[in-house]
Structure formats: structure tokens, C-alpha cells
Design a protein around this motif. Structure first.
Motif, mmCIF file in Angstrom:
data_model
loop_
_atom_site.group_PDB
_atom_site.id
_atom_site.type_symbol
_atom_site.label_atom_id
_atom_site.label_comp_id
_atom_site.label_asym_id
_atom_site.label_seq_id
_atom_site.Cartn_x
_atom_site.Cartn_y
_atom_site.Cartn_z
ATOM 1 N N ILE A 106 5.825 6.324 -14.584
ATOM 2 C CA ILE A 106 4.619 7.058 -14.219
ATOM 3 C C ILE A 106 4.610 7.269 -12.713
ATOM 4 O O ILE A 106 5.102 6.441 -11.956
ATOM 5 N N TRP A 107 4.088 8.401 -12.322
ATOM 6 C CA TRP A 107 3.834 8.686 -10.906
ATOM 7 C C TRP A 107 2.320 8.793 -10.742
ATOM 8 O O TRP A 107 1.674 9.615 -11.396
ATOM 9 N N LEU A 108 1.767 7.951 -9.887
ATOM 10 C CA LEU A 108 0.339 7.954 -9.607
ATOM 11 C C LEU A 108 0.064 8.773 -8.362
ATOM 12 O O LEU A 108 0.551 8.447 -7.270
ATOM 13 N N SER A 109 -0.720 9.832 -8.499
ATOM 14 C CA SER A 109 -1.200 10.545 -7.321
ATOM 15 C C SER A 109 -2.115 9.614 -6.534
ATOM 16 O O SER A 109 -2.559 8.580 -7.047
ATOM 17 N N PRO A 110 -2.467 9.948 -5.274
ATOM 18 C CA PRO A 110 -3.113 8.970 -4.388
ATOM 19 C C PRO A 110 -4.374 8.313 -4.952
ATOM 20 O O PRO A 110 -5.242 8.972 -5.508
ATOM 21 N N PHE A 111 -4.429 7.007 -4.755
ATOM 22 C CA PHE A 111 -5.601 6.201 -5.117
ATOM 23 C C PHE A 111 -6.061 5.387 -3.908
ATOM 24 O O PHE A 111 -6.860 4.464 -4.030
ATOM 25 N N PHE A 112 -5.566 5.726 -2.730
ATOM 26 C CA PHE A 112 -5.822 4.946 -1.523
ATOM 27 C C PHE A 112 -7.218 5.243 -0.947
ATOM 28 O O PHE A 112 -7.849 6.249 -1.272
ATOM 29 N N THR A 113 -7.658 4.380 -0.064
ATOM 30 C CA THR A 113 -8.929 4.574 0.626
ATOM 31 C C THR A 113 -8.899 5.897 1.373
ATOM 32 O O THR A 113 -7.961 6.181 2.126
ATOM 33 N N SER A 114 -9.946 6.714 1.169
ATOM 34 C CA SER A 114 -9.919 8.079 1.702
ATOM 35 C C SER A 114 -11.321 8.674 1.668
ATOM 36 O O SER A 114 -12.110 8.380 0.768
ATOM 37 N N PRO A 115 -11.642 9.541 2.627
ATOM 38 C CA PRO A 115 -12.886 10.306 2.531
ATOM 39 C C PRO A 115 -12.847 11.391 1.472
ATOM 40 O O PRO A 115 -13.852 12.021 1.171
ATOM 41 N N ASP A 116 -11.658 11.646 0.928
ATOM 42 C CA ASP A 116 -11.461 12.560 -0.202
ATOM 43 C C ASP A 116 -11.794 14.018 0.120
ATOM 44 O O ASP A 116 -12.204 14.765 -0.766
#
Length: 545
Positions: free
Chosen positions: A47-57
Motif C-alpha cells: 500500500i502507498w499512503l498519501s500524506p497523513f502528516f501534521t499539516s494546515p491542509d
């Protein structure tokens, strides 16, 4: 020993839209864990996970404010660890996005850098003085519109942003920046990830002299002025290779890890850069191509793309994909008016499985999902809002995964209003409506992926092409003394192919094979392949015409 990634099928998960377990209308890591059995049932390898990091989005996670943090929208670091454990228990490798070319303007690094010209991180981003008339340092443009430069009143300088103004570019000419990014990657390697998908990998290094980009070879001025330039100096610089070598040195310290880089270029230039970045065994393990994410759907296009890569990078490695989170879904892109989208969906996975290299599929394509029509008031991809309505942004391919036809929001969420809408055309393709239907797209994916895994020619073999006229694509994969031929009708009209010798059909097919029949020589040794609109066959052996 052959590396696992060389013949892998990778399943891209867009976390925001996969499964919401918290009930807030946004997908999360616990939701992914709950649905991983579905992913494993497809027969994919990772699986490749698109970003889940801390972010203002502001760019849906591609504006990272903490490289080592999990956004509370998706859960916490314990949820991530549990996801990796569950995936590994199911035999799935875990690949995560790394957005290294730029950060959010809320990242502490940038907050410090913009304070003045003398702080410890003053040179961590690409800063430059204005021209004497106050205009930006050069003509570089942003992909999301306008100048690629933003003036900052604290430093009285411009900073570079290839994307949103809130996504300042890091300065890869500064070794301390590269060290910090390597440290962030090491954090995730230590947590057990099996690889990285490197976002915008060819954007890392810029021309230190800030030379103006020349115009591109356009005939009609494009909707996005960015495409009117040849980004010769703002990206794909030769110095980038040394950065890739440093990244490779890190991943080589961990067994069975890999990196796949997204190369944002156009046409043959992109394919050449893919080869350059993956050759030699000391840079990327493979490169992710945009070449097949376009509306172009011809035999010549697919053949040319693969042949150019093979010619320019005989020891490189590609990763092919037909859909992802940035482009309209391929079933919508490639289905002409009046044609059957399910026929296109079945053929697409069969054709993809005939290609050499690593394969990537995007969540929802295994149920034949189509592009969602997004209204202005539903828009979330505000980064591209200025191009509306000629370009409606990326929301249409990012709408929630639909699991259960009769459940609220298709089983994606208990929220009355998920972040993007679940509409009737997408709901009709829910997973539960296809599970027990042997003729469904979902089960066609499972059968086709199992067939590829069972045939060493498709996984390891050399590639050549039959010289067939449009709209026919013929792919031959050979390994030692065996071969398999795939023939695909890329049109909405029936097609016939006459082969010189009888070959037995194997694997999935939508068409018929008859033979032997009287040939041109009068001998009964010819084989006739009849393909309906978007039909295809696999033949056991090397076909000749």
C-alpha cells in the motif's frame, strides 16, 4: 535475490477518502486498518499512503508542518504503528509519501527562516532579492497560478514556491537541509515502513543563478501559463542526482526498502528523467510516471512510452499507473461517448498487467469508479480554484471510497456531510454490490492480478511489441523459453487480428480465438482473434503476424 518491488502491485490509499471511523466525515488511519482485508483480497503486494502528516491542509497534506507528526485528523502515531503491524500481518508492504521539496509556511523551519537574514535557518529556503523595480527575481511561475515568488516584508526578499504561496521551497543547496530531511525519513524507517513515494522528486534542486526559464514549444497558449514555460532552470537540474544518491545511501542501510520518485515533467522528457533517476543502482529504485495519466489512449502512446524508457534506461525501473489522486479517473478519461465504462475498466487492468515494471492502482479503480462531478459549492481543492470551470480541480477523483450501497454515505462515514460528497453514480459501484458477482469489475481485478502473479513472463519477462495498426496494441512478454502475448482493442469498434500460428488463449479475456483456420498459404495454421469494443486476449506463446 530479486527485490520484492520489481514486480509488485502497489495500491494507493488516499487516507482522507478511504474509511472514516471517527465519524467526522474525514477518513483516518483506524479506518484504513479496518479495510485492509479488502486491499489484501485484491492480491496486491503493498500500500502507498498519501500524506497523513501534521499539516494546515491547504494542499490536502502536501503542505507538511511536521515531518514526524501524524495529523490529528487521521489519528496518532500509535494508530500508524498499528496500521503497519496489520499490513505486515496481511503480507502487505507499507510505502508512505515524503514531501521533501517544500514545506508548509507553518513549519517551524520556515517560521524561523522568515524572521531575518541572520538566523540559523535563514538559508534553509530559497530566498532572493527583488529586482530594482521591485519585481520578482526571475520569471519562474507557480503550478497553481501566478508568479513562483512571494514577497516577505520581514526579510524584504522573495521566497520561491513552485506550488501554493503557503508552500515555500526548501533550499537543497544547503547540506543542513538535506541532513534534516534524511533524519525525518530515518524516523519512519525505524517505525517499519518499507519504502517512500517521493513527491515532486525532480523539484528538489533549483538553478542557483536563478536563470529565467525559456518558453515552451506551445502553439495554442495553455489554460495554465505554467505550461508556457520550459522549466529548464526551476526543476530537473543535474545537481538533483547527488541528492538522490544521499537518499539512496540512507535507504540502503535498511534491508528490503525502496524509493519511488514522482517525476513531474511532460512527454519524452519525463520518461528520460525517469531513466536517469533510476539507472546505476545508486539513486531511486524506480520512478513513477505521469505518461499514462493523460487523456491519450492510443496503442502508439503506450508503446512509445515503454520503448523510450527501455531505450534510455536499460537498467532503470518504471512504475506505471493509470489513475491517482491528481488526475481524472481513467475510466472517465478513456471511455468515449456511447461506450461501456465497464469494458474500459476490465481492459485497463488487463493491459496494465501486461506492462513491464512495477504497477500502481488507485483506490476505487478496482470497482470501476468514475470521476465525480463536483459543483462549485462542493469544491475543496481551492489550490486550483482560479482555473474553474475549465479545470475543476482534483476533487472529482478524491471522493470517498464506496463500500456499501445502502449504508449512509456508502459506508464511508456516519457523518451527514463527509468532506466530499458521495453521489449516486459512485454509490452504484459499491464494493458490496460486486463481491458475489463473478462478472463484476472487482472480481475481474482479482482474477487479472492473480493471473499476472501466476505467470513469470508477465512479472519478469522482456518486452516487445507486435506491429499492429491502431487501435490495436500487442504486447509480448518473454522469459527464457516461454512467452505470453496480450492483444488489446483500444476502441469502441470490433477488431480482428489474424496471426500466423495457432496460440491457446490463457487467463482473462473478452473476445474469441479461433484456429487453426486456412491461412494465406492455404495451410490451416492461422489463428483469428476477434475482439469486441475494448476487448482483449492473452495468448500462450509469442504471436506473429
Amino acid at each position: 535475490m530479486r527485490e520484492w518491488w520489481r514486480d509488485a502491485v502497489i495500491y494507493q490509499i488516499y487516507p482522507r477518502s478511504f474509511q472514516d471511523d471517527s465519524g467526522d466525515g474525514i477518513g483516518d488511519l483506524k479506518g484504513i486498518i479496518r479495510r485492509l482485508d479488502h486491499v489484501a483480497s485484491l492480491g496486491v503486494d503493498a500500500i502507498w499512503l498519501s500524506p497523513f502528516f501534521t499539516s494546515p491542509d491547504l494542499d490536502m497534506g502536501y503542505d507538511v508542518s511536521d515531518y514526524k507528526g501524524v495529523s490529528p485528523l487521521f489519528g496518532d502515531i500509535n494508530d500508524f504503528d498499528a496500521l503497519v503491524e496489520k499490513a505486515h500481518d496481511l503480507g502487505l508492504k507499507v510505502i508512505i509519501d515524503q514531501v521533501l521539496s517544500h514545506t508548509s509556511d507553518q513549519h517551524p523551519w520556515f517560521q524561523e527562516s522568515r524572521q531575518n537574514r541572520t538566523n540559523d535557518k535563514a538559508d534553509w529556503y530559497v530566498w532572493a532579492d527583488p529586482k530594482k523595480d521591485g519585481t520578482p527575481p526571475n520569471n519562474w511561475l507557480s503550478i497553481f497560478g501566478g508568479s513562483g515568488w512571494q514577497f516577505d516584508t520581514r526579510r524584504h526578499q522573495y521566497y520561491l514556491h513552485n506550488f501554493l504561496t503557503e508552500q515555500p521551497d526548501l533550499n537543497f543547496h544547503n547540506p543542513a537541509v538535506v541532513d534534516a530531511l534524511l533524519d525525518a525519513m530515518k524516523f519512519w524507517l525505524e517505525r517499519g515502513v518499507d519504502g517512500f513515494r517521493l513527491d515532486t522528486v525532480n523539484f528538489y534542486v533549483h538553478d542557483a543563478d536563478l536563470t529565467d526559464n525559456p518558453p515552451s514549444d506551445w502553439e495554442v497558449f495553455p489554460n495554465n501559463p505554467y505550461e508556457a514555460q520550459d522549466q529548464e532552470f526551476s526543476k530537473s537540474r543535474p545537481e538533483n542526482l547527488e541528492i538522490l544518491k544521499r537518499l539512496r545511501d540512507l535507504t540502503d542501510q535498511y534491508p528490503d526498502r525502496m524509493m519511488v520518485g514522482e517525476c513531474g515533467e511532460m512527454g519524452d522528457k519525463q520518461v528520460r528523467i525517469m531513466g536517469e533517476y533510476t539507472s546505476g543502482g545508486d539513486k531511486l529504485h524506480m520512478a513513477y510516471s505521469f505518461a499514462m495519466l493523460s487523456p491519450e489512449h492510443t496503442a502508439e502512446h503506450f508503446r512509445h512510452t515503454i520503448e523510450v524508457f527501455q531505450e534510455t534506461a536499460p537498467d532503470g525501473w518504471p512504475c506505471w499507473s493509470f489513475s491517482n489522486h491528481d488526475v481524472a479517473r481513467h475510466v472517465s478519461r478513456w471511455t468515449p461517448k456511447g461506450a461501456d465504462p465497464e469494458a474500459v475498466a476490465r481492459q485497463s487492468i488487463a493491459m496494465l498487467c501486461s506492462f513491464p515494471g512495477t504497477l500502481n492502482i488507485y483506490q476505487g479503480e478496482e470497482i470501476g469508479q468514475t470521476q465525480t462531478d463536483i459543483l462549485w459549492e462542493e469544491l475543496q481543492d481551492t489550490a486550483n480554484a482560479q482555473f474553474w470551470p475549465e479545470y475543476k480541480g482534483r476533487d472529482g477523483c478524491r471522493t470517498p471510497m464506496v463500500w456499501e450501497k445502502d449504508a449512509p454515505q456508502g459506508g464511508f462515514s456516519t457523518s451527514d456531510k463527509p468532506w466530499l460528497p458521495v453521489k449516486a453514480p459512485q454509490l452504484a459501484r459499491a464494493v458490496d454490490t460486486q463481491e458475489d458477482d463473478t462478472n463484476s469489475i472487482l472480481n475481474a481485478y482479482r482474477r487479472t492480478l492473480a493471473f499476472r502473479k501466476s505467470r513469470h513472463e508477465l512479472r519478469y519477462g522482456k518486452t516487445e511489441f507486435l506491429d499492429l495498426p491502431e487501435p490495436l496494441l500487442g504486447v509480448i512478454r518473454s522469459e527464457e523459453d516461454s512467452a505470453i502475448t496480450g492483444i488489446f482493442n483500444l476502441s469502441n469498434e470490433p477488431q480482428r487480428v489474424v496471426l500466423k500460428k495457432e496460440l491457446r488463449p490463457v487467463g482473462p479475456m473478452v473476445g474469441s480465438v479461433e484456429g487453426p483456420v486456412p491461412g494465406k498459404s492455404g495451410k490451416s495454421d492461422d489463428c483469428v482473434v476477434d475482439l469486441p469494443p475494448f476487448g482483449f486476449v492473452y495468448l500462450d506463446g509469442k504471436a506473429e503476424i
